[in-house]
Design a protein around this motif. Structure first.
Motif, PDB file in Angstrom:
ATOM      1  N   ARG A 175       2.782  -9.138   1.142  1.00  0.00           N
ATOM      2  CA  ARG A 175       3.328  -7.773   1.193  1.00  0.00           C
ATOM      3  C   ARG A 175       2.052  -6.805   0.802  1.00  0.00           C
ATOM      4  O   ARG A 175       1.918  -5.680   1.477  1.00  0.00           O
ATOM      5  CB  ARG A 175       4.410  -7.642  -0.066  1.00  0.00           C
ATOM      6  N   GLU A 176       1.186  -7.187  -0.248  1.00  0.00           N
ATOM      7  CA  GLU A 176       0.073  -6.479  -0.388  1.00  0.00           C
ATOM      8  C   GLU A 176      -0.868  -6.297   0.648  1.00  0.00           C
ATOM      9  O   GLU A 176      -1.575  -5.203   0.970  1.00  0.00           O
ATOM     10  CB  GLU A 176      -0.478  -7.159  -1.491  1.00  0.00           C
ATOM     11  N   ASP A 177      -1.364  -7.547   1.267  1.00  0.00           N
ATOM     12  CA  ASP A 177      -2.258  -7.457   2.252  1.00  0.00           C
ATOM     13  C   ASP A 177      -2.317  -8.882   3.025  1.00  0.00           C
ATOM     14  O   ASP A 177      -2.712  -9.796   2.464  1.00  0.00           O
ATOM     15  CB  ASP A 177      -3.930  -7.217   1.647  1.00  0.00           C
ATOM     16  N   ARG A 226       7.586  -3.444 -12.562  1.00  0.00           N
ATOM     17  CA  ARG A 226       6.569  -3.089 -13.197  1.00  0.00           C
ATOM     18  C   ARG A 226       5.422  -2.495 -12.160  1.00  0.00           C
ATOM     19  O   ARG A 226       4.750  -1.252 -12.739  1.00  0.00           O
ATOM     20  CB  ARG A 226       6.021  -4.322 -13.917  1.00  0.00           C
ATOM     21  N   GLN A 227       5.064  -3.028 -11.317  1.00  0.00           N
ATOM     22  CA  GLN A 227       3.884  -2.856 -10.461  1.00  0.00           C
ATOM     23  C   GLN A 227       4.388  -1.545  -9.942  1.00  0.00           C
ATOM     24  O   GLN A 227       3.300  -0.675  -9.897  1.00  0.00           O
ATOM     25  CB  GLN A 227       3.873  -3.828  -9.617  1.00  0.00           C
ATOM     26  N   ARG A 228       5.408  -1.205  -9.298  1.00  0.00           N
ATOM     27  CA  ARG A 228       5.678  -0.006  -8.767  1.00  0.00           C
ATOM     28  C   ARG A 228       5.430   1.189  -9.472  1.00  0.00           C
ATOM     29  O   ARG A 228       4.958   2.186  -9.444  1.00  0.00           O
ATOM     30  CB  ARG A 228       6.935  -0.189  -8.102  1.00  0.00           C
ATOM     31  N   GLN A 236       3.724   1.369 -12.507  1.00  0.00           N
ATOM     32  CA  GLN A 236       2.114   1.663 -12.642  1.00  0.00           C
ATOM     33  C   GLN A 236       1.699   2.283 -11.540  1.00  0.00           C
ATOM     34  O   GLN A 236       0.869   3.358 -11.538  1.00  0.00           O
ATOM     35  CB  GLN A 236       1.568   0.145 -12.764  1.00  0.00           C
ATOM     36  N   LYS A 285      -0.578   5.561 -11.801  1.00  0.00           N
ATOM     37  CA  LYS A 285      -1.791   5.688 -11.818  1.00  0.00           C
ATOM     38  C   LYS A 285      -2.582   6.094 -10.340  1.00  0.00           C
ATOM     39  O   LYS A 285      -3.624   6.415 -10.268  1.00  0.00           O
ATOM     40  CB  LYS A 285      -2.506   4.510 -12.225  1.00  0.00           C
ATOM     41  N   GLY A 286      -1.610   5.824  -9.491  1.00  0.00           N
ATOM     42  CA  GLY A 286      -2.207   6.018  -8.089  1.00  0.00           C
ATOM     43  C   GLY A 286      -2.936   4.848  -7.679  1.00  0.00           C
ATOM     44  O   GLY A 286      -4.110   4.734  -8.378  1.00  0.00           O
ATOM     45  N   VAL A 287      -2.687   4.176  -6.603  1.00  0.00           N
ATOM     46  CA  VAL A 287      -3.519   3.042  -6.250  1.00  0.00           C
ATOM     47  C   VAL A 287      -4.357   3.575  -5.044  1.00  0.00           C
ATOM     48  O   VAL A 287      -3.722   4.101  -4.224  1.00  0.00           O
ATOM     49  CB  VAL A 287      -2.539   1.991  -5.789  1.00  0.00           C
ATOM     50  N   HIS A 288      -5.521   3.492  -4.978  1.00  0.00           N
ATOM     51  CA  HIS A 288      -6.466   3.556  -4.008  1.00  0.00           C
ATOM     52  C   HIS A 288      -6.243   2.548  -2.838  1.00  0.00           C
ATOM     53  O   HIS A 288      -6.543   1.310  -3.092  1.00  0.00           O
ATOM     54  CB  HIS A 288      -7.916   3.521  -3.928  1.00  0.00           C
ATOM     55  N   ASP A 342      -6.644   0.472   0.462  1.00  0.00           N
ATOM     56  CA  ASP A 342      -7.785   0.233   1.467  1.00  0.00           C
ATOM     57  C   ASP A 342      -7.513   0.584   2.524  1.00  0.00           C
ATOM     58  O   ASP A 342      -6.394   0.629   3.204  1.00  0.00           O
ATOM     59  CB  ASP A 342      -7.911  -1.269   1.331  1.00  0.00           C
ATOM     60  N   THR A 378      -9.554  -0.004   5.414  1.00  0.00           N
ATOM     61  CA  THR A 378      -9.977  -0.703   6.694  1.00  0.00           C
ATOM     62  C   THR A 378      -9.044  -1.126   7.172  1.00  0.00           C
ATOM     63  O   THR A 378      -7.762  -1.627   6.669  1.00  0.00           O
ATOM     64  CB  THR A 378     -10.778  -1.922   5.981  1.00  0.00           C
ATOM     65  N   ARG A 395     -10.504  -6.142   0.408  1.00  0.00           N
ATOM     66  CA  ARG A 395      -9.108  -6.657   0.596  1.00  0.00           C
ATOM     67  C   ARG A 395      -8.642  -7.463  -0.504  1.00  0.00           C
ATOM     68  O   ARG A 395      -7.921  -8.571  -0.638  1.00  0.00           O
ATOM     69  CB  ARG A 395      -8.976  -7.556   1.965  1.00  0.00           C
ATOM     70  N   LEU A 396      -8.263  -6.779  -1.493  1.00  0.00           N
ATOM     71  CA  LEU A 396      -7.784  -7.181  -2.773  1.00  0.00           C
ATOM     72  C   LEU A 396      -6.059  -6.992  -2.794  1.00  0.00           C
ATOM     73  O   LEU A 396      -5.813  -6.244  -1.611  1.00  0.00           O
ATOM     74  CB  LEU A 396      -8.122  -6.446  -3.918  1.00  0.00           C
ATOM     75  N   PHE A 397      -5.438  -7.437  -3.550  1.00  0.00           N
ATOM     76  CA  PHE A 397      -3.873  -7.247  -3.628  1.00  0.00           C
ATOM     77  C   PHE A 397      -3.756  -5.851  -4.702  1.00  0.00           C
ATOM     78  O   PHE A 397      -3.708  -6.167  -5.836  1.00  0.00           O
ATOM     79  CB  PHE A 397      -3.148  -8.448  -4.197  1.00  0.00           C
ATOM     80  N   PRO A 398      -3.634  -4.988  -3.989  1.00  0.00           N
ATOM     81  CA  PRO A 398      -3.874  -3.533  -4.877  1.00  0.00           C
ATOM     82  C   PRO A 398      -2.658  -3.450  -5.997  1.00  0.00           C
ATOM     83  O   PRO A 398      -3.094  -2.950  -6.885  1.00  0.00           O
ATOM     84  CB  PRO A 398      -3.846  -2.497  -3.921  1.00  0.00           C
ATOM     85  N   ARG A 399      -1.471  -4.075  -5.818  1.00  0.00           N
ATOM     86  CA  ARG A 399      -0.479  -3.578  -6.720  1.00  0.00           C
ATOM     87  C   ARG A 399      -0.414  -4.967  -7.640  1.00  0.00           C
ATOM     88  O   ARG A 399       0.812  -5.257  -8.304  1.00  0.00           O
ATOM     89  CB  ARG A 399       0.964  -3.400  -6.043  1.00  0.00           C
ATOM     90  N   LEU A 438      -3.932  -2.773 -12.532  1.00  0.00           N
ATOM     91  CA  LEU A 438      -3.850  -3.127 -11.079  1.00  0.00           C
ATOM     92  C   LEU A 438      -5.152  -3.007 -10.397  1.00  0.00           C
ATOM     93  O   LEU A 438      -5.933  -2.153 -10.545  1.00  0.00           O
ATOM     94  CB  LEU A 438      -2.856  -1.845 -10.552  1.00  0.00           C
ATOM     95  N   GLY A 497      -5.811  -1.969  -7.611  1.00  0.00           N
ATOM     96  CA  GLY A 497      -6.057  -0.870  -6.694  1.00  0.00           C
ATOM     97  C   GLY A 497      -6.383   0.034  -7.470  1.00  0.00           C
ATOM     98  O   GLY A 497      -7.006   1.503  -6.824  1.00  0.00           O
ATOM     99  N   THR A 498      -6.417   0.208  -8.607  1.00  0.00           N
ATOM    100  CA  THR A 498      -6.907   1.385  -9.670  1.00  0.00           C
ATOM    101  C   THR A 498      -8.320   1.029 -10.103  1.00  0.00           C
ATOM    102  O   THR A 498      -8.908   1.643 -10.675  1.00  0.00           O
ATOM    103  CB  THR A 498      -5.909   1.681 -10.661  1.00  0.00           C
ATOM    104  N   GLN A 535     -13.760  -3.571  -7.961  1.00  0.00           N
ATOM    105  CA  GLN A 535     -13.114  -4.196  -6.770  1.00  0.00           C
ATOM    106  C   GLN A 535     -14.160  -5.228  -6.031  1.00  0.00           C
ATOM    107  O   GLN A 535     -13.277  -6.192  -6.044  1.00  0.00           O
ATOM    108  CB  GLN A 535     -12.652  -3.315  -5.807  1.00  0.00           C
TER     109      GLN A 535
END
Ligand SMILES: Nc1ncnc2c1ncn2[C@@H]1O[C@H](COP(=O)(O)OP(=O)(O)OP(=O)(O)O)[C@@H](O)[C@H]1O
Ligand SMILES: [Mg+2]
Lengths: 402, 244
Positions: A233-235, A378-380, A382, A386-389, A391, A393, B96-100, B141, B143-144, B150
């Motif tokens: 799901r993540e990548d 929990r992840q969602r 956070q 905090k806002g996830v950058h 990627d 690419t 290409r990390l798992f951001p969450r 996380l 992604g942060t 990273q």
């Protein structure tokens, strides 16, 4: 407290939703007693409603595996629900006589539950194998099509399915003779002659099924497969680079999700004793998806709460809304509004036409107030705080097949 | 010919691979080897095909011609998730990390393909020793994290796989000079602890300084190849990649 024992071995980390689960179980277990105490005669009506609600909770838990855990958007989830329901109709009724087989089957409910899981999972694999290589939006379209096709097939293959009339008089589920207990005779008598008819019996069965499913899904979530779902799901590329077999991982999600839907379909058909192609349309798929998203994608307790809320709104609150409105205007002395005149159809009918507008407004307001869902994972949570950058690419992995 | 059999076969042998994106050819008969104990650098300008080479070795793409042998096994058409099990792991371009997922869980995903999980704690500790910053951020996380953090995590995650060959795609990209130093120092450290590295870098000077051998890639062809020192001294390389 080593990293490894937390991650791969001991299963769930301490679940922050333990309290939510305890509340849900206590409420579920005590509900019949309180209903009986406070409502008396209408208690059985509410037990039926809650058992039906349980079907949607089951569906939402299953769809959550696909959408919440593995991140695959499935817009045709009701198709598997239909497949489960029709499996029961074929295997547990006189209907077989009128099909070209000229043979009726009467397989016990409990066995069909398992068979239906298997059948639905197989269809999940058949649909998934060619399509899961597609990325997000394309998958959504393919599942949307599948969700449209399946009820149509059941409707049009009338030699086998009696078409739009559906299949009725399905077998009444029965307890195996060797399971004797206080429920079979006085004082409870919810199972007569081993036939399961009483709403309380259906409520209890659903309650037990739900608990089993929640335990199963929670264990799945914290298993190796659960981690692989999360990684995909993540990548997806990163997951493959870490050794995750992405295609198999997604197929498992699809098949397991479908199995839940098939399971729920059998229960639904048995309780209603009727299946009809009208019951499995697009709106069912969307309702379940709304339950998952609104409850808190990926979080099982959240999804249960979401489906309870949405079910209550759609099937309890909205249908009664016209009545509420009518009695409200009467109580404030505006009885004139209840009469129709000209284009105005009377307050009841007027509100009834606005039902889905109200529903839409409720959804919009909830999503604005709690974008992460009622009880987010929990992840969602956070991530939204905090806002996830993400990627940026973009690698076109479809090009690699060349 | 019998006299030459004394030299051990290289760990990784890429033999004349052709790779296409659709109808565009990205690699033309690329040949390279990595032996145990080595740091091998792969340099070249943007679009030369460095990332494509790593992606092909990882099994994320497959060549139409040539072959790839790793550890005595033909992996030319092996799927990515199996190649990881054979012992090649890469820190991919763009991290290409798992951001969450939190930092620790990202590291743990690195162990997904490992059969032997008995020393995972020690390995996590080792990554934290190489990058103390990650320990401070253990529960954050991915992604942060900042870009540099990273990058550290991407390298750490690949290390957690216990690879027999570590491939790093531009590990110093976008990092402050002090961090670049750290990354290269860590590369040498990892290598001295026994892991061979195939290193793709824009920072050619640094890469050639630490590399035992290096290849220069230009529009999908290997145009030059030698020891790190030789290439550092080569006028062609100096002009094209070292800005001299
Ligand atoms: N998914 C893709 N589809 C089509 N062409 C691609 C794709 N990925 C890369 N290419 C092309 O293949 C060639 C090699 O790309 P590659 O990413 O391997 O370069 P690189 O050497 O890693 O460059 P950089 O230093 O900029 O990362 C380039 O011409 C690029 O445009
Ligand atoms: Mg590149």
């Amino acid at each position: 407290m080593s990293a490894i024992s937390q991650f791969w071995r001991t299963g769930p980390r301490r679940d922050p939703n333990t309290i939510a689960y305890i509340v849900l179980i206590v409420v579920g277990a005590l509900a019949p007693i309180f209903l009986q105490l406070f409502l008396g005669g209408t208690a059985t009506f509410w037990l039926t409603v809650f058992a039906d609600m349980g079907v949607y909770i089951l569906l939402a838990i299953g769809l959550n595996v696909v959408v919440g855990f593995a991140g695959l958007l499935d817009l045709g989830y009701a198709a598997f629900f239909a497949i489960g329901a029709y499996t029961y109709a074929f295997l547990a009724s006189e209907h077989g006589i009128v099909t070209p087989l000229h043979e009726a089957f009467h397989v016990p409910f409990w066995i069909v539950l398992l068979v239906a899981m298997f059948v639905a999972a197989s269809f999940g694999l058949i649909l998934g194998a060619p399509t899961l290589r597609l990325r997000g939006d394309y998958l959504a379209i393919v599942t949307l099509g599948f969700g449209e096709i399946v009820p149509r097939v059941f409707k049009n293959a009338s030699v086998w399915t009696s078409g739009a009339n559906g299949v009725s008089a399905l077998d009444i589920p029965a307890l195996p003779v060797w399971i004797q207990g206080p429920w079979s005779g006085d004082p409870f008598a919810i199972v007569q002659d081993f036939k399961i008819l009483a709403p309380l019996a259906y409520y209890v069965i659903m309650f037990v099924l739900l608990i089993l499913c929640v335990i199963l899904v929670r264990n799945l979530h914290s298993s190796r497969l659960g981690r692989a779902w999360m990684a995909v799901r993540e990548d997806e590329v990163a997951a493959a680079a870490m050794g995750v077999n992405t295609v198999a991982t997604k197929l498992y999600a699809f098949a397991i999700g479908a199995a839940f839907s098939g399971f729920a379909g059998t229960y639904y058909a048995a309780k209603l004793s009727l299946v009809s192609p009208e019951n499995f349309g697009f709106s069912v798929s969307i309702t379940i998806l709304v339950m998952v998203v609104l409850g808190g994608m990926g979080n099982i307790a959240g999804v249960i709460i979401g489906s309870t809320v949405i079910y209550s709104v759609i099937f309890i609150f909205l249908p009664q809304l016209p009545d509420y409105a009518t009695s409200f205007v009467q109580s404030v002395g505006l009885s004139g509004l209840t009469q129709s005149s000209g284009d105005y159809p009377g307050i009841g009918e007027f509100i009834s036409r606005l039902k889905f507008l109200v529903f839409g407004l409720i959804l919009v307001v909830v999503m604005l107030l709690r974008p992460q869902g009622l009880l987010p994972s929990r992840q969602r949570e956070q991530e939204l705080q905090k806002g996830v950058h993400e990627d940026t690419t973009i690698v076109d992995v479809t090009a690699e097949t060349a | 010919m019998t006299a030459t059999t004394t030299a051990p076969a290289p760990l990784l042998e890429v033999g004349g691979i052709d790779v296409f994106y659709g109808r565009v050819q990205a690699l033309r008969g690329v040949t390279l080897t990595v032996s145990s104990g080595e740091i091998v650098a792969l340099i070249g300008s943007n679009g030369a095909g460095k990332t494509t080479t790593l992606r092909t070795i990882s099994g994320l793409m497959h060549p139409t011609g040539g072959r790839i042998v790793f550890d005595g096994r033909d992996i030319t058409n092996t799927k990515a998730h199996e190649i990881v099990r054979f012992g090649i792991c890469q820190s991919p371009e763009g991290r290409r990390l798992f951001p969450r997922m939190i930092v620790l869980d990202n590291l743990m995903m690195g162990t997904y393909a490992r059969r032997d999980l008995s020393h995972v704690d020690r390995d996590v500790a080792r990554v934290y020793e190489l990058f103390p910053r990650l320990k401070e951020r253990e529960k954050q996380l991915a992604g942060t994290l900042s870009g540099g953090e990273q990058q550290m995590l991407a390298i750490g995650r690949a290390l957690m796989a216990h690879p027999k060959l570590l491939m790093l795609d531009e590990p110093s990209l976008g990092l402050a000079p002090i961090l670049v130093e750290t990354i290269f120092r860590v590369c040498v450290e990892i290598n001295q602890q026994g892991t061979p590295i195939l290193l793709v870098e824009q920072n050619a000077t640094k890469a050639l300084e630490i590399a035992h051998r290096a290849y220069v890639l230009e529009t999908g062809n290997v145009v030059q190849h030698g020891t790190g020192k030789e290439l550092l001294a080569s006028p062609d390389v100096q002009r094209a990649y070292l800005g001299m």
